[in-house]
Scaffold this active site. Structure first.
Site, short mmCIF file in Angstrom:
data_model
loop_
_atom_site.label_atom_id
_atom_site.label_comp_id
_atom_site.label_asym_id
_atom_site.label_seq_id
_atom_site.Cartn_x
_atom_site.Cartn_y
_atom_site.Cartn_z
N THR A 106 -1.64 -3.63 12.48
CA THR A 106 -0.37 -3.77 11.74
C THR A 106 0.76 -3.08 12.50
O THR A 106 1.82 -3.67 12.74
CB THR A 106 -0.50 -3.18 10.32
N ASP A 121 0.57 3.27 4.48
CA ASP A 121 -0.43 3.98 3.68
C ASP A 121 -1.55 4.50 4.57
O ASP A 121 -1.93 5.65 4.52
CB ASP A 121 -0.98 3.09 2.55
N ASP A 154 -5.69 1.80 10.28
CA ASP A 154 -7.11 1.55 10.45
C ASP A 154 -7.35 1.01 11.87
O ASP A 154 -7.56 1.78 12.80
CB ASP A 154 -7.57 0.57 9.36
N SER A 155 -7.29 -0.30 12.07
CA SER A 155 -7.45 -0.86 13.42
C SER A 155 -6.19 -0.65 14.26
O SER A 155 -6.23 -0.75 15.47
CB SER A 155 -7.74 -2.36 13.33
N GLY A 156 -5.06 -0.39 13.59
CA GLY A 156 -3.80 -0.24 14.29
C GLY A 156 -3.09 -1.56 14.53
O GLY A 156 -1.97 -1.59 15.05
N ARG A 190 -5.02 0.46 -7.10
CA ARG A 190 -3.81 1.02 -6.51
C ARG A 190 -3.24 2.15 -7.36
O ARG A 190 -2.59 3.06 -6.85
CB ARG A 190 -2.72 -0.07 -6.39
N LYS A 211 -7.30 6.56 10.34
CA LYS A 211 -8.75 6.53 10.56
C LYS A 211 -9.13 6.76 12.01
O LYS A 211 -10.31 6.89 12.32
CB LYS A 211 -9.32 5.19 10.07
N GLY A 218 0.76 -1.25 0.00
CA GLY A 218 0.00 0.00 0.00
C GLY A 218 0.79 1.29 0.00
O GLY A 218 0.33 2.30 -0.50
P1 IMP Z 1 -4.73 -1.91 10.35
O1 IMP Z 1 -3.76 -3.00 10.69
O2 IMP Z 1 -6.14 -2.27 10.67
O3 IMP Z 1 -4.34 -0.57 10.93
O4 IMP Z 1 -4.79 -1.79 8.79
C1 IMP Z 1 -3.72 -1.35 8.07
C2 IMP Z 1 -3.74 -1.90 6.65
O5 IMP Z 1 -5.04 -2.27 6.20
C3 IMP Z 1 -3.26 -0.83 5.71
O6 IMP Z 1 -1.86 -0.89 5.54
C4 IMP Z 1 -4.03 -1.13 4.45
O7 IMP Z 1 -3.30 -2.03 3.63
C5 IMP Z 1 -5.29 -1.79 4.90
N1 IMP Z 1 -6.42 -0.82 4.96
C6 IMP Z 1 -7.00 -0.28 6.05
N2 IMP Z 1 -7.98 0.57 5.71
C7 IMP Z 1 -8.01 0.60 4.36
C8 IMP Z 1 -8.82 1.31 3.39
O8 IMP Z 1 -9.70 2.14 3.70
N3 IMP Z 1 -8.53 1.07 2.08
C9 IMP Z 1 -7.56 0.19 1.68
N4 IMP Z 1 -6.79 -0.49 2.54
C10 IMP Z 1 -7.02 -0.30 3.87
MG MG Z 2 -4.10 -3.54 1.48
#
Ligand code: IMP
Ligand code: MG
Length: 183
Positions: A118, A111, A114-116, A175, A142, A55
């Site tokens: 990662t 990129d 979202d949930s954090g 992308r 987010k 991403g």
């Molecule tokens: P997290 O681990 O939930 O914070 O998500 C992080 C990863 O989820 C990012 O690096 C993205 O690859 C993917 N992601 C989260 N939200 C979106 C979105 O709105 N569009 C596309 N990819 C997303």
């Molecule tokens: Mg992705």
């Protein structure tokens, strides 16, 4: 517009319906972030920018060209989402570089947070390799969760929509869009 066509059947759910950040707005913000990073690391050791694939690839490419300091670049591959939109708690590091992290000024480039999950998973792994410093730079946030380590640099506070383009995908589509849109 052909670039907006997903690879599979088109439905209301998988076609971007509106532009959230156009390319001019993204470019202006990335320029500012590059200047902020330059100011932060001025007079310090060369920066090691670690991009989280896939991403971050477009954001990272634009960002490093706005940093007016010596920069090294490498990438990490983590799996978080499967093919669709649902986040998974099971974040795994599929590839990490051989590059020496110990003693380096590391900037992890994401990129979107979202949930954090990662970041929560990757930060301890990277900290375990004893960088001199570790900061996170994300284009989008987010603000869905409280993180142990918040990004120092955030491009935009993102809406709750599922966003695509400028590196972000939906099932690998979109992308390459030069702007960020919402599904
Ligand atoms: P997290 O681990 O939930 O914070 O998500 C992080 C990863 O989820 C990012 O690096 C993205 O690859 C993917 N992601 C989260 N939200 C979106 C979105 O709105 N569009 C596309 N990819 C997303
Ligand atoms: Mg992705």
């Amino acid at each position: 517009m052909d670039i907006l066509r997903p690879s599979g059947p088109v439905s209301r759910l998988n076609a971007p319906s509106r532009v959230v950040y156009d390319r001019e707005r993204i470019a202006a913000r990335v320029r500012e972030m590059g200047a902020e990073i330059t100011e932060h690391y001025e007079g310090r050791d060369p920066i090691l920018v670690l991009g989280l694939l896939k991403g971050s690839f477009i954001f990272l490419a634009d960002l490093v060209r706005e940093i007016q300091l010596p920069v090294h670049v490498d990438f990490l591959v983590a799996s978080s989402y499967g093919a669709g939109q649902a986040p998974s708690e099971d974040v795994r590091l599929l590839y990490h570089p051989d590059v020496e992290i110990r003693g380096r000024e590391v900037v992890l480039v994401e990129d979107i947070v979202d949930s954090g999950a990662t970041i929560a998973r990757l930060v301890p792994i990277l900290e375990g390799r004893e960088p001199k410093s570790l900061e996170i730079c994300t284009l989008l946030h987010k603000r869905r969760a409280h993180l142990a380590q918040e990004p120092r640099w955030i491009g935009f506070e993102a809406p709750a929509d599922f966003l695509v383009g400028y590196g972000l995908d939906y099932a690998e589509d979109f992308r390459h869009l030069p702007f960020i849109g919402a599904l």
